[in-house]
Enzyme design. Structure first.
Site, PDB file in Angstrom:
ATOM      1  N   ASP A 197       7.067   1.627   7.276  1.00 22.26           N
ATOM      2  CA  ASP A 197       7.274   3.110   7.163  1.00 22.26           C
ATOM      3  C   ASP A 197       6.703   3.518   5.773  1.00 22.26           C
ATOM      4  OD1 ASP A 197       8.418   4.428   9.703  1.00 22.26           O
ATOM      5  OD2 ASP A 197       9.674   2.750   9.202  1.00 22.26           O
ATOM      6  N   ASP A 213       6.219  -3.464   3.200  1.00 20.36           N
ATOM      7  CA  ASP A 213       7.076  -2.603   4.014  1.00 20.36           C
ATOM      8  C   ASP A 213       6.122  -2.030   5.029  1.00 20.36           C
ATOM      9  OD1 ASP A 213       9.742  -0.919   4.559  1.00 20.36           O
ATOM     10  OD2 ASP A 213       8.283   0.725   3.519  1.00 20.36           O
ATOM     11  N   ASP A 270       7.277   1.769  -0.607  1.00 17.46           N
ATOM     12  CA  ASP A 270       7.067   3.237  -0.950  1.00 17.46           C
ATOM     13  C   ASP A 270       8.506   3.886  -1.361  1.00 17.46           C
ATOM     14  OD1 ASP A 270       7.850   5.233   1.745  1.00 17.46           O
ATOM     15  OD2 ASP A 270       8.068   3.254   1.975  1.00 17.46           O
TER      16      ASP A 270
END
Length: 247
Positions: free
Chosen positions: A31, A29, A190
């Site tokens: 961000d 991922d 995250d």
């Protein structure tokens, strides 16, 4: 096991990735996974929502931001914030993304240890893709600022898939782009929606407890959680994976 647990690295964590041997690809991922960018998203939301008198002009809290926006696709965020006027919500989010890009371009930094994991991946010649729910201009800006534009062979955008995360589609598209097998691919994520997407696509996900509460991340069933890429748990697991791949 949580990030705050004792230093001893649990055997189940060490062996949690060995079934992937030989490792073929790594999906990230962006961000909150490559960089701690959520504070800039939060800042942009907070300022702009207050400007339009959202919530009676009371600034949103970080908890509200995590519950409503963090890691989520903008269509879903627009629906949550402006349920009676989706068009207005989407326009608001476009403006918010522009503010985010301005803030991030000036201040964003890679997560601790990212260079180390990047080198580990490059040394082994592994395939790699970035898979994100962020709009493409955000993704490309962050990768450029982080010096990762040439590192990734593909950048998969949730918007450009049939369904964004938490659906598995973006991760399945990442595998397809790399011609990699889910049985030999690892994911770093995250957010709850991102971990769910990676797990639904059939891969083990290492969760980063960058900002989101650990108990929520664990409910999405990551292989284990790490604080950042310096975490001894990560390196113990990668070492075991290397050993398994050498046999």
């Amino acid at each position: 096991m949580t990030v705050s647990s004792a230093n001893s690295v649990d055997d189940s964590i060490k062996s949690s990735l060995t079934k992937l041997a030989p490792l073929e690809a790594v999906l990230f991922d962006i961000d909150g996974t490559l960089c701690d960018s959520d504070p800039f998203h939060y800042q942009a939301f907070r300022v702009m929502l207050q400007e339009i008198g959202f919530n009676g002009g009371v600034p949103i809290t970080e908890e509200f931001f995590i519950a409503t926006a963090a890691g989520k696709h903008n269509d879903d965020v627009a629906l949550a914030l402006f349920p009676d006027d989706i068009e207005r919500g989407l326009k608001f989010l476009e403006d918010k993304e522009a503010m985010f890009r301005k803030l991030a371009a000036e201040q964003v930094k890679p997560l601790s240890g990212l260079d180390k994991v990047r080198k580990w991946i490059e040394d082994r010649g592994l395939k790699r893709a970035a898979v994100t729910n962020a709009p493409r201009p955000n993704a490309e800006l962050l990768l450029s600022v982080l010096g990762l534009s040439d590192f990734f062979e593909a950048v998969i955008i949730g918007d450009e898939c049939e369904h964004a995360k938490p659906h598995p589609d973006p991760y399945l598209k990442g595998l397809e782009a790399l011609k990699a097998s889910k049985d030999h691919t690892l994911v770093f994520e995250d957010s709850v929606s991102g971990i769910k997407a990676g797990v639904a696509a059939g891969m083990p996900v290492i969760g980063l407890a960058t900002r989101n509460p650990e108990h929520l991340l664990m409910e999405a069933k990551p292989a284990f959680l790490i604080k950042d890429y310096e975490d001894p748990k990560l390196w113990a697991a990668l070492e075991e994976l290397d050993k398994a791949g050498a046999h």
